[in-house]
Write a protein that holds these residues in place. Structure first.
Motif: not given
Length: 200
Positions: A152, A179, A184-185, A188-189, A192-193, A196
């Motif tokens: 991240e 992942i 997630a893809k 980074v995603e 982020r998830r 959150e």
């Protein structure tokens, strides 16, 4: 007197918390820290009864400070005061030994009451979060969390491997698992998830 150290990276909030608590006849603010490392140093040097800390701060997060105090066998009791009203953060706070978890929009008198309760050996947790805390279990292992946290921050696979004493292949495996678990893809995603949800 209950001796309190405050840790908060926003100067106005730190000053306001200190001013509010100084109105209480049985509470004494003995130190103020603008970041996690300063908070840890103050707790080690002053041995307060209670540390009131934000989560997101420079150098060390409030959760990192709580974890280090717990690992050192410190008697300082930790209360998290944050804007993050997510059960994942609360669960992590409890896992690292925090005794209190309040949201910054709570009434001011709740903080003083929480300090007294935690000092007396109890807990003080925002009720609406408490119910969901144990349903918010992170699917990530500790290693997956560490690797995702490093990713991240923009670290390359090779630098993550070097920092954690792992092979690059192992780092890629941990990232792939994280992942996949987070649906997630990419890294980074996924980061982020996880952020959150309060899992990083």
């Amino acid at each position: 007197m209950i001796r309190v150290v405050l840790a908060e990276d926003q100067g106005l909030v730190l000053g306001a918390l200190s001013a509010l608590l100084s109105l209480e006849s049985d509470l004494e603010v003995v130190g103020q820290a603008p970041d996690g490392e300063a908070a840890l140093e103050l707790c080690q040097r002053l041995a307060p009864d209670v540390l009131v800390t934000d989560i997101e701060m420079p150098r060390l997060s409030g959760l990192d400070v709580a974890e280090r105090l717990k690992a050192a066998g410190s008697g300082v009791r930790v209360i998290i005061v944050t804007t993050f009203g997510r059960a994942g953060y609360l669960r992590r706070a409890l896992e690292v030994g925090a005794r209190g978890y309040l949201l910054k929009d709570a009434p001011a008198e709740q903080l003083a009451d929480a300090i007294r309760r935690v000092h007396a050996g109890g807990r003080s947790i925002t009720p609406e979060l408490a119910a969901g805390a144990w349903d918010a279990h992170s699917p990530l292992t500790e290693r997956e969390r560490q690797v995702l946290q490093a990713a991240e921050n923009g670290a390359s696979t090779s630098s993550i491997a070097a920092a954690l004493s792992l092979s690059e292949g192992t780092v890629r495996n941990y990232l792939s698992e994280a992942i996949s678990k987070l649906g997630a893809k990419g890294r980074v995603e996924a980061a982020r998830r996880a952020r959150e949800m309060g899992w990083l």
